[in-house]
Design a protein around this motif. Structure first.
Motif, PDB file in Angstrom:
ATOM      1  N   TYR A  11      -3.462  29.631  -9.770  1.00 14.07           N
ATOM      2  CA  TYR A  11      -2.397  29.920  -9.248  1.00 14.07           C
ATOM      3  C   TYR A  11      -2.772  30.697  -7.747  1.00 14.07           C
ATOM      4  CZ  TYR A  11       0.286  29.477 -13.394  1.00 14.07           C
ATOM      5  OH  TYR A  11       0.954  29.199 -14.492  1.00 14.07           O
ATOM      6  N   SER A  12      -2.093  30.134  -6.830  1.00 12.60           N
ATOM      7  CA  SER A  12      -2.384  30.920  -5.350  1.00 12.60           C
ATOM      8  C   SER A  12      -1.834  32.107  -5.304  1.00 12.60           C
ATOM      9  CB  SER A  12      -1.597  30.010  -4.398  1.00 12.60           C
ATOM     10  OG  SER A  12      -2.583  28.680  -4.027  1.00 12.60           O
ATOM     11  N   VAL A  13      -2.349  33.030  -4.727  1.00 10.43           N
ATOM     12  CA  VAL A  13      -1.834  34.527  -4.866  1.00 10.43           C
ATOM     13  C   VAL A  13      -1.374  34.590  -3.267  1.00 10.43           C
ATOM     14  CG1 VAL A  13      -2.424  36.941  -5.096  1.00 10.43           C
ATOM     15  CG2 VAL A  13      -3.389  35.117  -6.619  1.00 10.43           C
ATOM     16  N   TYR A  14      -0.057  35.222  -3.033  1.00 10.21           N
ATOM     17  CA  TYR A  14       0.405  35.587  -1.818  1.00 10.21           C
ATOM     18  C   TYR A  14       0.831  37.043  -1.765  1.00 10.21           C
ATOM     19  CZ  TYR A  14       0.259  30.513  -0.340  1.00 10.21           C
ATOM     20  OH  TYR A  14      -0.116  29.176  -0.177  1.00 10.21           O
ATOM     21  N   ALA A  15       0.702  37.373  -0.639  1.00 13.16           N
ATOM     22  CA  ALA A  15       1.184  38.828  -0.486  1.00 13.16           C
ATOM     23  C   ALA A  15       1.918  39.127   0.821  1.00 13.16           C
ATOM     24  CB  ALA A  15      -0.019  39.947  -0.655  1.00 13.16           C
ATOM     25  N   LYS A  16       2.994  39.662   0.850  1.00 17.66           N
ATOM     26  CA  LYS A  16       3.589  39.984   1.870  1.00 17.66           C
ATOM     27  C   LYS A  16       3.269  41.261   2.364  1.00 17.66           C
ATOM     28  CE  LYS A  16       8.425  40.123   3.890  1.00 17.66           C
ATOM     29  NZ  LYS A  16       9.833  39.831   3.731  1.00 17.66           N
ATOM     30  N   THR A  17       2.058  41.280   3.501  1.00 21.70           N
ATOM     31  CA  THR A  17       1.620  42.388   3.879  1.00 21.70           C
ATOM     32  C   THR A  17       2.094  43.133   5.238  1.00 21.70           C
ATOM     33  OG1 THR A  17       0.102  40.925   5.148  1.00 21.70           O
ATOM     34  CG2 THR A  17      -0.331  41.762   2.902  1.00 21.70           C
ATOM     35  N   GLU A  18       3.236  42.394   5.864  1.00 22.04           N
ATOM     36  CA  GLU A  18       3.855  42.760   6.882  1.00 22.04           C
ATOM     37  C   GLU A  18       5.159  42.986   6.878  1.00 22.04           C
ATOM     38  OE1 GLU A  18       2.593  40.396  10.338  1.00 22.04           O
ATOM     39  OE2 GLU A  18       0.715  39.773   9.497  1.00 22.04           O
ATOM     40  N   LEU A  23       6.375  36.006   6.812  1.00 23.88           N
ATOM     41  CA  LEU A  23       5.964  35.212   5.589  1.00 23.88           C
ATOM     42  C   LEU A  23       4.875  35.903   4.930  1.00 23.88           C
ATOM     43  CD1 LEU A  23       6.107  31.561   6.964  1.00 23.88           C
ATOM     44  CD2 LEU A  23       8.064  32.983   5.728  1.00 23.88           C
ATOM     45  N   ALA A  24       4.684  35.626   3.516  1.00 25.90           N
ATOM     46  CA  ALA A  24       3.475  36.124   2.683  1.00 25.90           C
ATOM     47  C   ALA A  24       2.311  35.516   2.962  1.00 25.90           C
ATOM     48  CB  ALA A  24       3.898  35.969   1.195  1.00 25.90           C
ATOM     49  N   GLN A  25       1.189  36.253   3.153  1.00 31.91           N
ATOM     50  CA  GLN A  25      -0.018  35.663   3.504  1.00 31.91           C
ATOM     51  C   GLN A  25      -0.847  35.298   2.168  1.00 31.91           C
ATOM     52  OE1 GLN A  25      -1.680  38.847   5.546  1.00 31.91           O
ATOM     53  NE2 GLN A  25      -1.429  37.973   7.593  1.00 31.91           N
ATOM     54  N   SER A  26      -1.569  34.086   2.158  1.00 33.76           N
ATOM     55  CA  SER A  26      -2.578  33.544   1.177  1.00 33.76           C
ATOM     56  C   SER A  26      -3.685  34.402   1.147  1.00 33.76           C
ATOM     57  CB  SER A  26      -2.818  32.159   1.411  1.00 33.76           C
ATOM     58  OG  SER A  26      -3.833  31.713   0.355  1.00 33.76           O
ATOM     59  N   ILE A  27      -3.932  34.997  -0.377  1.00 30.38           N
ATOM     60  CA  ILE A  27      -4.964  35.948  -0.382  1.00 30.38           C
ATOM     61  C   ILE A  27      -6.133  35.049  -1.032  1.00 30.38           C
ATOM     62  CG2 ILE A  27      -5.717  38.113  -1.132  1.00 30.38           C
ATOM     63  CD1 ILE A  27      -3.554  38.448   0.955  1.00 30.38           C
ATOM     64  N   GLY A  28      -5.712  34.344  -1.868  1.00 35.34           N
ATOM     65  CA  GLY A  28      -6.844  33.398  -2.665  1.00 35.34           C
ATOM     66  C   GLY A  28      -6.226  32.809  -3.761  1.00 35.34           C
ATOM     67  N   PHE A  29      -7.059  32.376  -4.836  1.00 36.19           N
ATOM     68  CA  PHE A  29      -6.507  31.780  -6.124  1.00 36.19           C
ATOM     69  C   PHE A  29      -6.988  32.638  -7.467  1.00 36.19           C
ATOM     70  CE2 PHE A  29     -10.486  29.861  -5.989  1.00 36.19           C
ATOM     71  CZ  PHE A  29     -10.626  29.720  -7.422  1.00 36.19           C
ATOM     72  N   ILE A  30      -6.008  32.605  -8.652  1.00 38.45           N
ATOM     73  CA  ILE A  30      -6.690  33.112  -9.815  1.00 38.45           C
ATOM     74  C   ILE A  30      -6.374  31.963 -10.960  1.00 38.45           C
ATOM     75  CG2 ILE A  30      -4.549  34.080 -10.332  1.00 38.45           C
ATOM     76  CD1 ILE A  30      -7.799  35.994 -10.996  1.00 38.45           C
ATOM     77  N   SER A  31      -7.518  31.861 -11.647  1.00 46.55           N
ATOM     78  CA  SER A  31      -7.393  31.012 -12.606  1.00 46.55           C
ATOM     79  C   SER A  31      -6.205  31.350 -13.712  1.00 46.55           C
ATOM     80  CB  SER A  31      -8.539  30.861 -13.502  1.00 46.55           C
ATOM     81  OG  SER A  31      -8.655  31.931 -14.456  1.00 46.55           O
ATOM     82  N   ALA A  32      -5.482  30.340 -14.137  1.00 45.23           N
ATOM     83  CA  ALA A  32      -4.421  30.576 -15.187  1.00 45.23           C
ATOM     84  C   ALA A  32      -4.711  31.727 -16.356  1.00 45.23           C
ATOM     85  CB  ALA A  32      -3.675  29.499 -15.799  1.00 45.23           C
ATOM     86  N   VAL A  66      -6.112  44.267   0.293  1.00 46.87           N
ATOM     87  CA  VAL A  66      -7.688  44.715   0.282  1.00 46.87           C
ATOM     88  C   VAL A  66      -7.987  44.555  -1.306  1.00 46.87           C
ATOM     89  CG1 VAL A  66      -9.521  46.119   0.516  1.00 46.87           C
ATOM     90  CG2 VAL A  66      -7.900  45.855   2.222  1.00 46.87           C
ATOM     91  N   ARG A  67      -7.003  45.513  -1.913  1.00 45.07           N
ATOM     92  CA  ARG A  67      -7.161  45.439  -3.368  1.00 45.07           C
ATOM     93  C   ARG A  67      -7.068  44.029  -4.294  1.00 45.07           C
ATOM     94  NH1 ARG A  67     -10.154  47.419  -7.194  1.00 45.07           N
ATOM     95  NH2 ARG A  67      -9.149  47.901  -9.027  1.00 45.07           N
ATOM     96  N   ILE A  68      -6.058  43.289  -3.760  1.00 43.28           N
ATOM     97  CA  ILE A  68      -5.790  41.913  -4.406  1.00 43.28           C
ATOM     98  C   ILE A  68      -7.121  41.020  -3.954  1.00 43.28           C
ATOM     99  CG2 ILE A  68      -4.633  39.589  -3.953  1.00 43.28           C
ATOM    100  CD1 ILE A  68      -2.228  41.490  -3.402  1.00 43.28           C
ATOM    101  N   TYR A  75     -12.976  37.592 -10.100  1.00 41.74           N
ATOM    102  CA  TYR A  75     -12.708  36.516 -10.959  1.00 41.74           C
ATOM    103  C   TYR A  75     -12.849  35.206 -10.533  1.00 41.74           C
ATOM    104  CZ  TYR A  75     -10.624  40.302 -14.076  1.00 41.74           C
ATOM    105  OH  TYR A  75     -10.559  41.122 -14.851  1.00 41.74           O
ATOM    106  N   ALA A  76     -13.465  35.138  -9.326  1.00 41.86           N
ATOM    107  CA  ALA A  76     -13.846  33.657  -8.531  1.00 41.86           C
ATOM    108  C   ALA A  76     -14.610  32.714  -9.366  1.00 41.86           C
ATOM    109  CB  ALA A  76     -14.268  34.021  -7.317  1.00 41.86           C
ATOM    110  N   GLU A  77     -15.721  33.330  -9.966  1.00 37.87           N
ATOM    111  CA  GLU A  77     -16.328  32.434 -10.636  1.00 37.87           C
ATOM    112  C   GLU A  77     -15.769  31.944 -12.219  1.00 37.87           C
ATOM    113  OE1 GLU A  77     -19.834  30.094 -11.274  1.00 37.87           O
ATOM    114  OE2 GLU A  77     -19.421  31.312  -9.692  1.00 37.87           O
ATOM    115  N   ILE A  78     -15.730  30.715 -12.088  1.00 43.76           N
ATOM    116  CA  ILE A  78     -15.252  30.003 -13.208  1.00 43.76           C
ATOM    117  C   ILE A  78     -16.158  29.363 -14.119  1.00 43.76           C
ATOM    118  CG2 ILE A  78     -13.456  28.270 -14.255  1.00 43.76           C
ATOM    119  CD1 ILE A  78     -12.349  30.463 -12.557  1.00 43.76           C
TER     120      ILE A  78
END
Length: 317
Positions: A11-18, A23-32, A66-68, A75-78
């Motif tokens: 899943y792509s992880v977005y956060a509304k930081t403003e 629009l929400a910003q893309s922070i990264g991804f996390i495996s299901a 930052v925390r996200i 958890y980036a290494e699969i």
């Protein structure tokens, strides 16, 4: 996503930081597989600072990005398929994950999801208006409705507003000036853009929302809308290349679902059997755009990797 030529659900992880209108910003991804623990850790981090922030949203805007990113990095290494097969199965599935076996490709689904977000805001605003009694509260609800109505269909024109004001400007240009929405609604967009009181325009705001939702219901697969006269109004398109030539479009740096929309807009003026070559980034774009295009009946003639991007040739159905 993929690892060692194997797809795994993520899943792509977005956060509304403003603030509002951003629009929400893309922070990264996390495996299901790691998604539940990611959510647990993020909520735990918020609870540790709950006394400092009144809401979860405030926490995300202040320190959440930052925390996200920190949690995602852990958890980036699969693990490989041999190390842990569980990462390659989606939750509740007994089959190894495969994009080709999914019903609707993510870029296509994400396109409609983005429209539905504003559609849901409009619907929730209607309900809130029935209960609101304080003028300031009513005005805020009307602003939310006017903004969502103006932004809702911009993606169908490949438009990406960078601010609330730009949403209104693009809506005026692409929908009101284009004759898809009645000219009288410019009174709403101008008042909202100028941050004027919308209470006197309450009924017009509601009518604008109705008009946009009704227009969306007339949209066909090529992103055309039926006009009030029963005809069809196509999106603003570039001229097609001469017959027999392959049209080339550079969509590098364009994220999902916008790269899918731009591909649809590029295909629209082409005749059946014509070729379109798109350049898209590695990662999510190449994993999703060809599938979305194929699901619409077009043929993917070939996909060639060229450094950090892909050249995908599409034959229009």
């Amino acid at each position: 996503m993929s690892r060692n030529d194997r797809m795994f659900p993520a899943y792509s992880v977005y956060a509304k930081t403003e603030g509002p209108g951003k629009l929400a910003q893309s922070i990264g991804f996390i495996s299901a597989r790691d998604l539940p623990v990611f959510v647990e850790e993020l909520l735990a981090a918020y609870l540790d600072h709950k006394e400092e922030y009144a809401t979860f949203g405030e926490y995300i805007r202040a320190a959440g990005k930052v925390r996200i990113a920190e949690i995602l990095a852990r958890y980036a290494e699969i693990p490989s398929f041999e190390e842990d097969k569980n990462y390659y199965y989606d939750w509740g599935s007994e089959q190894v994950f495969s994009v080709s076996e999914r019903g609707k490709a993510e870029c296509s689904a994400g396109f409609f999801d983005m429209i539905d977000i504003d559609g849901n805001i409009i619907e929730n605003s209607r309900k809130a208006l029935q209960e609101a009694t304080v003028e300031d509260q009513i005005n805020d609800i009307l602003y939310d409705m006017a903004h969502s109505a103006s932004r809702m269909l911009l993606i169908t024109r490949g438009a990406e507003p960078r601010s609330t004001a730009e949403s209104y400007q693009l809506f005026d240009q692409l929908f009101i000036d284009a004759g898809l929405v009645d000219l009288r609604y410019k009174a709403v967009t101008r008042a909202a853009q100028a941050k004027e009181d919308l209470l006197p325009l309450r009924q017009d705001v509601l009518s604008l929302a109705d008009a946009v939702v009704a227009l969306y219901q007339t949209m066909d697969d090529s992103l055309q809308f039926k006009t009030g006269t029963g005809g069809a109004s196509a999106p603003v398109l570039e001229e097609a290349a001469p017959a027999g030539e392959t049209v080339v479009k550079d969509f590098r740096g364009v994220g999902c679902s916008m790269n899918f929309v731009k591909t649809k807009l590029a295909l629209a003026p082409l005749s059946s059997g014509a070729l379109l070559e798109i350049w898209i980034d590695d990662g999510a774009p190449i994993e999703n755009v060809p599938g979305s295009v194929r699901n619409e009946g077009h043929t993917i003639e070939n996909s060639v990797q060229n450094g950090d991007y892909w050249q995908v040739t599409i034959r229009k159905k």
